[in-house]
Design a protein around this motif. Sequence first.
Motif, mmCIF file in Angstrom:
data_model
loop_
_atom_site.group_PDB
_atom_site.id
_atom_site.type_symbol
_atom_site.label_atom_id
_atom_site.label_comp_id
_atom_site.label_asym_id
_atom_site.label_seq_id
_atom_site.Cartn_x
_atom_site.Cartn_y
_atom_site.Cartn_z
ATOM 1 N N ILE A 1 0.373 -1.452 -0.208
ATOM 2 C CA ILE A 1 0.259 -0.068 -0.129
ATOM 3 C C ILE A 1 1.778 1.121 0.513
ATOM 4 C CG2 ILE A 1 -1.931 1.440 1.432
ATOM 5 C CD1 ILE A 1 -2.818 -1.699 2.964
ATOM 6 N N ASP A 2 0.593 2.086 -1.229
ATOM 7 C CA ASP A 2 1.562 3.101 -0.892
ATOM 8 C C ASP A 2 0.022 4.897 -0.784
ATOM 9 O OD1 ASP A 2 2.673 5.822 -1.129
ATOM 10 O OD2 ASP A 2 3.111 5.079 -4.059
ATOM 11 N N VAL A 3 0.309 4.970 0.369
ATOM 12 C CA VAL A 3 -0.845 6.349 1.088
ATOM 13 C C VAL A 3 -0.328 7.809 -0.022
ATOM 14 C CG1 VAL A 3 -1.564 7.232 2.793
ATOM 15 C CG2 VAL A 3 -1.161 4.704 2.657
ATOM 16 N N GLY A 4 -0.402 8.585 -0.879
ATOM 17 C CA GLY A 4 0.388 9.837 -1.084
ATOM 18 C C GLY A 4 -0.572 10.416 -0.744
ATOM 19 N N GLY A 5 -0.400 11.860 -1.157
ATOM 20 C CA GLY A 5 -0.759 12.796 -0.814
ATOM 21 C C GLY A 5 -1.785 13.341 -0.988
ATOM 22 N N THR A 6 -2.397 12.498 -2.519
ATOM 23 C CA THR A 6 -3.699 12.216 -3.142
ATOM 24 C C THR A 6 -4.216 11.307 -3.143
ATOM 25 O OG1 THR A 6 -3.298 14.302 -4.642
ATOM 26 C CG2 THR A 6 -4.985 13.232 -5.118
ATOM 27 N N GLN B 1 0.117 -10.265 4.895
ATOM 28 C CA GLN B 1 1.042 -9.618 5.639
ATOM 29 C C GLN B 1 0.453 -7.911 4.450
ATOM 30 O OE1 GLN B 1 4.144 -9.970 7.112
ATOM 31 N NE2 GLN B 1 2.824 -11.835 7.742
ATOM 32 N N ILE B 2 0.989 -6.317 5.363
ATOM 33 C CA ILE B 2 1.534 -5.563 4.374
ATOM 34 C C ILE B 2 2.827 -5.026 4.528
ATOM 35 C CG2 ILE B 2 -0.094 -3.056 4.862
ATOM 36 C CD1 ILE B 2 -2.260 -4.210 6.569
ATOM 37 N N GLY B 3 2.562 -4.467 3.396
ATOM 38 C CA GLY B 3 3.919 -3.648 3.217
ATOM 39 C C GLY B 3 3.409 -2.281 3.328
ATOM 40 N N LEU B 4 3.896 -0.685 3.764
ATOM 41 C CA LEU B 4 3.280 0.000 4.326
ATOM 42 C C LEU B 4 4.197 1.213 3.354
ATOM 43 C CD1 LEU B 4 0.087 1.096 4.288
ATOM 44 C CD2 LEU B 4 1.257 1.636 7.295
ATOM 45 N N THR B 5 3.522 2.124 2.396
ATOM 46 C CA THR B 5 4.973 3.211 2.441
ATOM 47 C C THR B 5 4.174 4.162 1.838
ATOM 48 O OG1 THR B 5 6.833 3.940 0.821
ATOM 49 C CG2 THR B 5 5.106 2.937 -0.293
ATOM 50 N N GLY B 6 4.606 5.813 2.212
ATOM 51 C CA GLY B 6 4.548 7.112 1.184
ATOM 52 C C GLY B 6 4.398 7.913 2.391
ATOM 53 N N GLY B 7 3.906 8.801 1.874
ATOM 54 C CA GLY B 7 3.712 10.211 2.929
ATOM 55 C C GLY B 7 2.706 9.887 4.035
ATOM 56 N N LEU C 1 -2.818 5.938 7.848
ATOM 57 C CA LEU C 1 -3.424 5.216 7.548
ATOM 58 C C LEU C 1 -3.111 4.219 8.880
ATOM 59 C CD1 LEU C 1 -5.106 3.703 6.498
ATOM 60 C CD2 LEU C 1 -3.762 2.337 4.695
ATOM 61 N N LYS C 2 -2.230 4.079 9.112
ATOM 62 C CA LYS C 2 -1.256 3.354 10.292
ATOM 63 C C LYS C 2 -2.542 2.842 11.758
ATOM 64 C CE LYS C 2 2.900 1.961 11.465
ATOM 65 N NZ LYS C 2 4.156 3.128 11.748
ATOM 66 N N THR C 3 -2.876 4.179 11.874
ATOM 67 C CA THR C 3 -3.987 4.687 12.939
ATOM 68 C C THR C 3 -5.483 4.039 12.687
ATOM 69 O OG1 THR C 3 -4.745 6.683 12.088
ATOM 70 C CG2 THR C 3 -3.438 7.153 13.207
ATOM 71 N N PHE C 4 -5.423 3.967 11.701
ATOM 72 C CA PHE C 4 -6.658 2.960 11.154
ATOM 73 C C PHE C 4 -6.925 1.432 11.318
ATOM 74 C CE2 PHE C 4 -7.435 6.715 9.009
ATOM 75 C CZ PHE C 4 -9.271 7.138 9.287
ATOM 76 N N SER D 1 -6.783 9.540 -1.477
ATOM 77 C CA SER D 1 -6.570 9.630 0.339
ATOM 78 C C SER D 1 -7.588 10.286 1.116
ATOM 79 C CB SER D 1 -5.047 9.657 0.043
ATOM 80 O OG SER D 1 -4.142 8.887 -0.477
ATOM 81 N N VAL D 2 -8.084 10.848 0.934
ATOM 82 C CA VAL D 2 -9.025 11.631 1.678
ATOM 83 C C VAL D 2 -9.964 10.973 2.755
ATOM 84 C CG1 VAL D 2 -9.201 13.917 0.410
ATOM 85 C CG2 VAL D 2 -10.277 12.486 -0.363
ATOM 86 N N ASP D 3 -10.440 9.535 1.886
ATOM 87 C CA ASP D 3 -11.216 8.747 2.490
ATOM 88 C C ASP D 3 -10.749 7.496 3.047
ATOM 89 O OD1 ASP D 3 -13.468 10.170 2.692
ATOM 90 O OD2 ASP D 3 -13.805 9.602 0.328
ATOM 91 N N LEU D 4 -9.202 7.169 4.064
ATOM 92 C CA LEU D 4 -8.190 6.300 4.414
ATOM 93 C C LEU D 4 -9.897 5.246 5.590
ATOM 94 C CD1 LEU D 4 -5.249 8.049 5.718
ATOM 95 C CD2 LEU D 4 -6.034 6.669 3.695
ATOM 96 N N HIS D 5 -10.428 5.851 5.335
ATOM 97 C CA HIS D 5 -11.767 4.958 6.390
ATOM 98 C C HIS D 5 -11.932 3.679 5.463
ATOM 99 C CE1 HIS D 5 -14.814 7.836 5.349
ATOM 100 N NE2 HIS D 5 -15.224 6.594 5.324
ATOM 101 N N ILE D 6 -12.248 4.086 3.969
ATOM 102 C CA ILE D 6 -13.159 3.132 2.842
ATOM 103 C C ILE D 6 -11.442 2.897 2.866
ATOM 104 C CG2 ILE D 6 -13.270 2.832 0.706
ATOM 105 C CD1 ILE D 6 -14.453 6.071 0.897
ATOM 106 N N VAL D 7 -9.676 2.415 2.442
ATOM 107 C CA VAL D 7 -9.266 1.675 2.484
ATOM 108 C C VAL D 7 -8.548 0.909 3.946
ATOM 109 C CG1 VAL D 7 -6.806 2.049 1.903
ATOM 110 C CG2 VAL D 7 -7.784 3.743 1.588
ATOM 111 N N SER D 8 -8.816 1.671 4.764
ATOM 112 C CA SER D 8 -8.958 0.125 5.543
ATOM 113 C C SER D 8 -10.069 -0.513 5.688
ATOM 114 C CB SER D 8 -8.688 1.255 7.455
ATOM 115 O OG SER D 8 -9.894 1.587 8.158
ATOM 116 N N GLU D 9 -11.221 0.110 5.950
ATOM 117 C CA GLU D 9 -12.344 -1.127 4.932
ATOM 118 C C GLU D 9 -12.299 -2.200 4.031
ATOM 119 O OE1 GLU D 9 -16.130 1.283 4.947
ATOM 120 O OE2 GLU D 9 -15.633 1.242 6.522
#
Length: 276
Positions: A7-12, A50-56, A61-64, A32-40
């Motif tokens: 997962i690459d969580v970018g500014g947009t 297993q999740i590899g997470l990157t991006g600004g 997203l981690k908090t979700f 990226s404005v709707d990170l709860h949709i991503v986490s759902e």
Amino acid sequence: MVQAIGIDVGGTLTKVAFFEHNQQLKLLHFPSVDLHIVSEWITSYKEDIQIGLTGGRAEQLKTFLRSHENLQYLVEFDATIAGVNYQLKKDNHEFTDAVITNIGTGTSIHSLKGTEHERIAGTGIGGGTLLGMSALMTGIHQFDEIVELSALGSRSEVDMLVSDIYFGNKTPIDGGLTASNFGDAGLRPLMERSKEDVLATVQGLVGEVISTLSIQCAFAEDIEHIVYIGSTLANNEPLQKIIGNYTKRKKRTPIFLTDNGYSGAIGALLSKIDGK
Ligand SMILES: Nc1ncnc2c1ncn2[C@@H]1O[C@H](COP(=O)(O)OP(=O)(O)OP(=O)(O)O)[C@@H](O)[C@H]1O
Ligand SMILES: [Mg+2]
């Protein structure tokens, strides 16, 4: 069974990459404005994924995803370059050295020499500029619509070319080059310009600033290939043309990947699969 996702969580945009049952690479994106949709979407996988997470915005997203145990953060530039290397192989490119220009919300430029990579430049002109200037000047803010309409426009009554300044006289440099992006609009402000023309000119500004800087980097690093990535290029033929033509004009080789925006997500996925 899907075992790992990148997962690459970018500014947009948040980009997701994973291999499906048949080992086909599957790529998705979310705003990226709707990170709860991503986490759902992630938690809909009951498996021990297993999740590899990157991006600004990875931390956000981690908090979700607090309850998720198999989460590993990767440095954005490392993940992006790993993804680019994978994509270059997949697209049958064989060079080992390149300038990598990532046109995301903003733009980041890297040099890749064999296995070594380094961030060497950047500019605030990027995909966010394309969206922002287009919205302010035309009221259109959907990326797809901006791209579609820009393809129908002409820059000739908005930009000022070198040949416009020299007015038929011999030009000291290529007369077809842009002398001043939007320069004609300032000198002939009362002339009507269509939304299509304005959008084509915004694409021109963004593409020319980014390619000019990338080409300078390629000269400084003595590298032939420039790989342009980032979702700003996705299905954006007018921008690819502007960047591609200018890069070729300056005797460097532009490369566009098949899945422009997904290098970071692919790199993050690979880190979980290769067990790095
Ligand atoms: N569906 C879309 N919605 C919004 N923007 C889009 C869309 N598709 C492409 N874009 C373009 O892609 C740009 C974002 O590119 P990308 O996903 O590579 O950046 P990011 O990773 O979110 O940002 P950064 O890397 O700078 O944090 C947007 O600014 C816009 O120009
Ligand atoms: Mg990005």
